[in-house]
Scaffold this active site. Sequence first.
Site, mmCIF file in Angstrom:
data_model
loop_
_atom_site.group_PDB
_atom_site.id
_atom_site.type_symbol
_atom_site.label_atom_id
_atom_site.label_comp_id
_atom_site.label_asym_id
_atom_site.label_seq_id
_atom_site.Cartn_x
_atom_site.Cartn_y
_atom_site.Cartn_z
ATOM 1 N N THR A 123 0.838 -1.208 0.000
ATOM 2 C CA THR A 123 0.000 0.000 0.000
ATOM 3 C C THR A 123 0.871 1.256 0.000
ATOM 4 O O THR A 123 0.622 2.198 -0.756
ATOM 5 C CB THR A 123 -0.923 0.013 1.233
ATOM 6 O OG1 THR A 123 -1.784 -1.132 1.188
ATOM 7 C CG2 THR A 123 -1.769 1.272 1.268
ATOM 8 N N TRP A 126 2.788 1.462 -3.336
ATOM 9 C CA TRP A 126 1.884 1.835 -4.427
ATOM 10 C C TRP A 126 1.775 3.355 -4.539
ATOM 11 O O TRP A 126 1.673 3.895 -5.639
ATOM 12 C CB TRP A 126 0.495 1.236 -4.185
ATOM 13 C CG TRP A 126 -0.534 1.626 -5.191
ATOM 14 C CD1 TRP A 126 -0.819 1.016 -6.368
ATOM 15 C CD2 TRP A 126 -1.445 2.749 -5.120
ATOM 16 N NE1 TRP A 126 -1.835 1.664 -7.027
ATOM 17 C CE2 TRP A 126 -2.231 2.727 -6.287
ATOM 18 C CE3 TRP A 126 -1.660 3.748 -4.174
ATOM 19 C CZ2 TRP A 126 -3.222 3.676 -6.523
ATOM 20 C CZ3 TRP A 126 -2.643 4.697 -4.417
ATOM 21 C CH2 TRP A 126 -3.421 4.650 -5.580
ATOM 22 N N HIS A 127 1.820 4.041 -3.410
ATOM 23 C CA HIS A 127 1.633 5.492 -3.420
ATOM 24 C C HIS A 127 2.813 6.242 -4.027
ATOM 25 O O HIS A 127 2.633 7.360 -4.529
ATOM 26 C CB HIS A 127 1.374 6.003 -1.997
ATOM 27 C CG HIS A 127 -0.042 5.823 -1.552
ATOM 28 N ND1 HIS A 127 -0.497 4.658 -0.993
ATOM 29 C CD2 HIS A 127 -1.103 6.668 -1.583
ATOM 30 C CE1 HIS A 127 -1.782 4.787 -0.708
ATOM 31 N NE2 HIS A 127 -2.178 5.992 -1.049
ATOM 32 N N GLY A 128 3.993 5.688 -3.971
ATOM 33 C CA GLY A 128 5.114 6.429 -4.544
ATOM 34 C C GLY A 128 6.435 5.713 -4.394
ATOM 35 O O GLY A 128 6.624 4.872 -3.512
ATOM 36 N N PHE A 177 0.329 9.793 -8.244
ATOM 37 C CA PHE A 177 0.291 8.368 -7.969
ATOM 38 C C PHE A 177 -0.265 7.593 -9.154
ATOM 39 O O PHE A 177 -0.164 6.399 -9.191
ATOM 40 C CB PHE A 177 -0.546 8.084 -6.722
ATOM 41 C CG PHE A 177 -0.107 8.878 -5.522
ATOM 42 C CD1 PHE A 177 1.242 9.051 -5.263
ATOM 43 C CD2 PHE A 177 -1.026 9.476 -4.686
ATOM 44 C CE1 PHE A 177 1.673 9.797 -4.163
ATOM 45 C CE2 PHE A 177 -0.612 10.218 -3.573
ATOM 46 C CZ PHE A 177 0.730 10.370 -3.331
#
Length: 505
Positions: A329, A332-334, A505
């Site tokens: 998680t 995934w954001h960066g 994102f």
Amino acid sequence: MVFSSIIFLAVFLPITFILYYIPIPFKEKAGITYRNIILVIASLIFYAFGEPIYVFLMIGSVFLNYLFGMMLGAGSESGFSKHRKLIVALSVIVNVAILGVFKYAGFFVSSIDRFFGLSIPVPKIALPIGISFFTFQAMSYVIDVYRDSSMRQKSYWKVLLYISFFPQLIAGPIVRYHDIDEQLTQRGRAGRADAEKISAGLMRFSKGLAKKVIIANNMGFVADKVYALDISQYGAGVAWMGAICYVFQIYFDFSGYSDMAIGLAKVFGFDFLENFDHPYSSLSIKEFWRRWHISLSTWFKEYVYIPLGGNRKGKARTEINKFIVFFLTGFWHGANWTFIIWGLFHGLFLTLEDTVLPIAKIGVSKKNREVAAGAKINNKDVTWWGKVIRNVYVWLVVIVGFVFFRADSLTYAGQMLKQMFTGFAPAVGARVALGVVLEQATVYALLVIIAAFISSYPISSFVSKKLSKKKVWEPMLMLGSMVLLLMCILSLASSAYNPFIYFRF
């Protein structure tokens, strides 16, 4: 192109709406086909407005996943039926590889250089807008077809519409294919104008736009000023101001965008699931993640956590699965260690709540705990003081976590947290910093904070339920939405500060 721009509000949306609902006497099936084509063309133009080159990457990604879906949905007489696991595994590898090249190549190379003292050239690859969102939706389609062959979509254009539909294309919510499958072929009265649904959609859009322009932008203005400072030179007050303003900014920015996306989808006949449910009113971090970015947490639960075994393979394995999910998680954001630490930070508190942290017992009488033994304790069973303590705990965890999320580096995050919890001595330049931070009127900033705090709790839902039976409530909502829309347009026309956090994102 962003929703909170004059060109979208004054040009793109009106033209798309008129072309979509143009009164041509189509048959049922032909009407849906025409309107799907209009939405596909509009969506490609919408994406190409900001990414003229990468629109071809998205189209190619959709085509590859369409082919994977066709192979997985082929009948038993085809040769593909014997290799379905291999096909779905290949599709996941291809999608992750595309995401890895464009989003994480530079991160991996720079991390290797740093850890091993090498000097491998770091590739300079521009990040396609929304690649994380449309890649996850593509994976959702293929996996859903793998699980149920009847969901195979024979029309490439419908798969393209599902993935590229402009309301959710570049910042979500992430729409799982099985939630929208039937709507691609049949929605409402063949896509004909439904005044009630259009009205509800436009009001929801106006609400989201107001969240973004009036609250998020003002909170972001203050947060950006603080995070641009050498925070080690300032006191705890300035650090906490920046951290709290960012917590408000990211919520109202992203939930506002989700409101706009859900509202626009409704205008064009689609029903998306909710993406936020007053997360800052949560009484635990576990509850927070049931309310925050629901589409992402649901995606990871359905396509990662459960396939890993979920909670079916013992306590230790369950906690390991949670850490894997929250590592992914964050990542995934960066492509930055700050996002990974943010994800693991939340995973840590989820594990603590399941093991040694007695958060579930605070404010619950022994009698209620015994009655609810083995069952889920309802928040209604928690005393008012228990709710206050739990909610303060959630706010502290969320604020600290978002310091990592917002900081450009772990070093800066460490400096920020140090000042927040130890910088109580008078700091040099604190008065100057406050002057810089509060360039906007102090009273206006306070009003925004109060509005942000109130609307983060389900007070608005309570009021709307009480007043929804009144005949005057609907006209009041429509008038209020028009006023909000006008205020937002005037604000956008007079301001150049209009960032959208989740676009990167």
